[in-house]
Design an enzyme around this catalytic site. Structure first.
Site, PDB file in Angstrom:
ATOM      1  N   LYS A   1      21.310  32.348  47.743  1.00  0.00           N
ATOM      2  CA  LYS A   1      22.732  32.517  48.023  1.00  0.00           C
ATOM      3  C   LYS A   1      23.572  31.806  46.970  1.00  0.00           C
ATOM      4  CE  LYS A   1      26.131  31.551  51.702  1.00  0.00           C
ATOM      5  NZ  LYS A   1      26.325  30.827  52.976  1.00  0.00           N
ATOM      6  N   GLN A   2      23.048  30.675  46.487  1.00  0.00           N
ATOM      7  CA  GLN A   2      23.820  29.838  45.569  1.00  0.00           C
ATOM      8  C   GLN A   2      22.871  28.934  44.784  1.00  0.00           C
ATOM      9  OE1 GLN A   2      25.230  28.312  49.404  1.00  0.00           O
ATOM     10  NE2 GLN A   2      25.599  26.392  48.312  1.00  0.00           N
TER      11      GLN A   2
ATOM     12  N   GLU B   1      21.166  28.479  51.270  1.00  0.00           N
ATOM     13  CA  GLU B   1      21.028  28.800  52.690  1.00  0.00           C
ATOM     14  C   GLU B   1      20.323  30.131  52.943  1.00  0.00           C
ATOM     15  OE1 GLU B   1      25.003  28.439  54.145  1.00  0.00           O
ATOM     16  OE2 GLU B   1      24.918  26.246  54.193  1.00  0.00           O
TER      17      GLU B   1
ATOM     18  N   TRP C   1      29.482  19.214  52.848  1.00  0.00           N
ATOM     19  CA  TRP C   1      29.075  18.520  51.618  1.00  0.00           C
ATOM     20  C   TRP C   1      29.954  18.927  50.447  1.00  0.00           C
ATOM     21  CZ3 TRP C   1      25.345  20.548  47.611  1.00  0.00           C
ATOM     22  CH2 TRP C   1      25.354  21.952  47.560  1.00  0.00           C
ATOM     23  N   ASP C   2      30.713  19.995  50.620  1.00  0.00           N
ATOM     24  CA  ASP C   2      31.606  20.479  49.568  1.00  0.00           C
ATOM     25  C   ASP C   2      32.451  19.342  48.997  1.00  0.00           C
ATOM     26  OD1 ASP C   2      30.752  22.518  51.294  1.00  0.00           O
ATOM     27  OD2 ASP C   2      32.436  23.813  50.796  1.00  0.00           O
TER      28      ASP C   2
END
Length: 766
Positions: free
Chosen positions: A607-608, A495, A365-366
């Site tokens: 994580k993000q 994640e 998806w980046d």
């Protein structure tokens, strides 16, 4: 100033000396690519001194091998096969011998050793003086670039200038078919899930006939892909003794003091084909290309390349007045971002571009959420080709939806090359069904920014319909939530939180995905567009679907904690214990390498960016107070173990008015690979972070948002800078934005007058 940043130019990264550690570290940074293939910045003689290289790979976009994924316990619907991008024959291998002694950095004495990556020209230059053990010396210059005009072509030139008469100089150029697989030693014995170990060569090669060139046909062990690789050379000294042995060509000349001998080298990595019966035709095309560029000459091919790069920078450069290190670092990111993009509609952008084998060359998806905005607003034609790749794998996405017991619509693979799911760990793979909405959001953004109705009524419309269908079928109405539409058992962008109900990001993006589909289907129906009508007929669209999508979008459940007045990341997130950050040693980050997934999943730890990313994407739907409360809460529990995280927090810091924090986050993103902040740059650059860097400038400090087809700006200049300037493409116009302490300027460089919105005030730029 970082030691790589040149003091003399804001366009150059420069490496001085022969430090083994430094040369290995810069191998990724000095990689060159053009979307079709890429080659790492390894030394020409690395095969003699392998300790000076981590992985000297040359990689062709989407040229991969496959093998079954081995599970200890298998279940229905698990991903079946690995897809692993594989190194192809090395065309950089050059050998220099003087009076019987062969050059490398451990033989004789090497002085004045420099390597310079010119970002403006996309040329890597190496210079040094070598003195062998017999006290004979030569000055050497080597240039290398990857052509954009001829996307198959790696171009090199070597100049050797002797210090003495009468020595025997020998130059050898080899197309190395990697019979000894030493390209991935940096990955051996790694337990990092972001890597995959390649222990042996993964292709078979056959030499082909050619009167004057080296030609090789290569095929991976387990896929039906084919590639023709070829090489040709030209030495400046016609009197040289010449010998050819298979893939190796050697020239010997007697040196004359100060008389330079040069070798021009062209290596062609043809385009992938799947039918071996095409081998003869593909071989002829590579053979003809090599003849053409050899006749054209190095200088002419290079001049075309420089013209291309000049055009690229004219639409894509960002200029910062006030920080030379940052200026160079930012250009480095734009340079690598541009290099990474597939341009043929059949390939995409991997998480590491073509600079390394990390993540096996997979597309995530980046691309859509972090990298595509750069292309939409600077090179929309490339953006369209990247979206066409997603369209090309719609059949596989439909099949994946059926495997997930969804009888209507499509589910794109979380990580893939060929369109099939390649993520063996479904909690952080297939469960991330938000990828459908990410792709739909990218399609919609592209259409708003370009008015490309032709794409919208063809590939775009079909993608929007099939992704919307998936969500409407996957979700259901929960009577215990007053009939709200819910999406259960999903994983959002974070994640470290997996398999939850109603991830806020997923639900919000799915809601918009449904509305995008409604918008474009209604447009196709109302305008009676022939292309749109053909798509509706092709996918057997029924008007009743519109009502179903509208109902699901209207009733989409978006979790919120009224008591704390916080947006909930998912139904269960606030019921978990907050991770003990105070007692987690620094060496235990990233957490995924040091704690069992269930340990991580049981805590409030990110994580993000997740909820914060959702609010950034649709910032006008939330109050400033809400965004600030959520930002402060989630920032405190986010590790930024993913390179995708910092840019989002930086942009949202700009949004809520915390410019100092925005600047600090931006500095981390801008220099992430140059400083090796994540500790894994050896495996390839972080292309999503590079896209996030561009977004941090344009969306963050520039305050760019698009609403109802109009550009909105709310510019803010960090106090550390004197001026910021960038250029964007929008609906056929070229707009330059300049931000200064005293205010902002908008200049229309090309196209019809454009109405924009500046801090809520309409302006017509003409």
């Amino acid at each position: 100033m970082h030691p790589l940043i040149s003091k003399d130019s804001k366009w150059v990264l420069q490496e001085d000396g022969t430090s083994k550690e430094t040369i290995v570290q810069n191998e990724t940074l000095f990689a060159l690519s053009n979307g079709h293939f890429g080659t790492r910045g390894s030394l020409e003689e690395t095969s003699r001194t392998p300790d000076y290289s981590y992985s000297e790979s040359t990689l062709v976009n989407a040229f991969y091998d496959s093998e079954p994924i081995e599970y200890g316990e298998w279940a229905y619907g698990y991903a079946k096969n690995h897809q692993t991008i594989i190194p192809v024959p090395n065309g950089k291998k050059l050998t220099l011998t003087l009076d019987g002694e062969t050059f490398d950095l451990e033989t004789g004495s090497t002085t004045d050793h420099k390597r310079m990556l010119d970002l403006e020209k996309a040329v890597l230059t190496r210079t040094f003086t070598w003195t062998n053990t017999q006290d004979k010396s030569v000055d050497v210059k080597i240039e290398r670039f990857v052509s954009y005009d001829y996307p198959e072509l790696l171009v090199q030139k070597v100049w050797v200038t002797p210090h003495e008469d009468g020595s025997e100089l020998e130059l050898t150029a080899e197309l190395d078919d990697l019979k000894e697989m030493g390209q991935t030693k940096g990955h051996q014995d790694s337990h990092d899930p972001r890597k995959k170990v390649l222990k042996e060569r993964r292709f078979d090669s056959t030499d082909l006939e050619s009167e004057e060139h080296t030609l090789m046909h290569i095929t991976p062990h387990s896929t039906d892909l084919n590639l023709i690789v070829g090489a040709t050379n030209a030495l400046s000294d016609a009197s040289a003794a010449y010998h050819r042995d298979g893939n190796t060509e050697t020239w010997k000349v007697e040196t004359r003091k100060s008389q330079t001998v040069s070798l021009e080298r062209w290596v062609a990595y043809g385009f992938i084909f799947t039918d071996e019966s095409e081998k003869e035709e593909q071989s002829r095309q590579v053979d003809d290309l090599l003849s053409k560029v050899k006749e054209e000459g190095y200088d002419s091919v290079k001049e075309k390349h420089l013209d291309y790069m000049k055009t690229f920078w004219s639409t894509s450069d960002i200029q910062i007045d006030g920080d030379d290190t940052l200026q160079t670092g930012l250009r480095f990111n734009l340079f690598h971002l541009h290099q990474a993009a597939g341009r043929d509609g059949l390939t995409n952008m991997s998480a590491k571009g073509l600079t390394g084998e990390g993540y096996e060359g997979h597309y995530f998806w980046d691309t859509e959420m972090y990298m595509l905005p750069f292309f939409i607003y600077t090179q929309p034609e490339i953006a369209k080709q990247l979206l066409r790749y997603r369209y090309s794998i719609l059949p596989q996405a439909r099949e994946r939806a059926r495997e997930m017991a969804i009888d209507n619509g499509a589910l794109f693979a979380w990580r893939t090359i060929n369109g099939e799911e390649a993520s063996p760990y479904y909690p952080a793979g297939t469960a991330q069904i938000h990828i459908n909405a990410d792709i739909a959001h990218a399609v919609h953004t592209y259409l708003q920014a370009t008015d490309d109705t032709e794409f919208g009524m063809n590939e775009g419309l079909e993608i929007l319909i099939e992704t919307a269908r998936f969500y409407e079928t996957y979700g259901h109405y929960d009577e215990l939530r007053d009939g709200a539409f819910v999406l259960n058992e999903v994983t959002g962008p974070d994640e470290y939180t997996a398999i939850v109900n109603n991830n806020f990001y997923t639900n919000l993006l799915a809601k918009h995905n449904l509305n995008y589909a409604i918008e474009w289907v209604e447009k196709a129906l109302d305008e009676k567009n022939e292309d749109g009508q053909a798509v509706l007929e092709k996918v057997a669209f029924e008007k009743a679907e519109l009502d179903a999508w509208k109902k699901a979008a209207d009733k989409m459940f978006l979790p919120y904690d009224e008591k704390q007045q916080l947006t909930m990341q998912d139904d269960s997130f606030f019921h978990k214990k907050v991770w003990d950050f105070d007692n987690t040693p620094e060496e235990n980050y990233p957490l995924l390498l040091n704690y069992h997934p269930l340990t991580i999943y049981g805590h409030q730890v990110n994580k993000q960016a997740d909820t914060v990313l959702a609010q950034f994407l649709f910032s006008t739907e939330f109050s400033q107070e809400q965004k600030e409360r959520d930002y402060n809460y989630y920032e405190a529990i986010t590790t930024h173990d993913s390179s995708l995280s910092r840019s989002v927090f930086g942009m949202m810091a700009s949004d809520i008015g915390d410019l100092e924090k925005a600047y600090d986050y931006f500095m981390d993103t801008a220099l992430m690979d140059i400083t090796n902040m994540q500790g894994n740059t050896n495996d390839g650059v972080h292309t999503a972070n590079m896209g996030g860097t561009w977004m941090s400038i344009v969306y963050g400090f520039g305050g760019l948002r698009m609403a109802n087809g109009t550009l909105h700006f709310s510019p803010k200049l960090p106090k550390q800078w004197n001026k910021l300037s960038f250029t964007i493409q929008f609906k056929g116009r070229t707009l330059q934005v300049t931000i200064k302490p005293e205010g902002s300027e908008y200049t229309l460089l090309e196209g019809e007058p454009l109405e924009i919105n500046h801090f809520g005030e309409k302006k017509v730029i003409q």
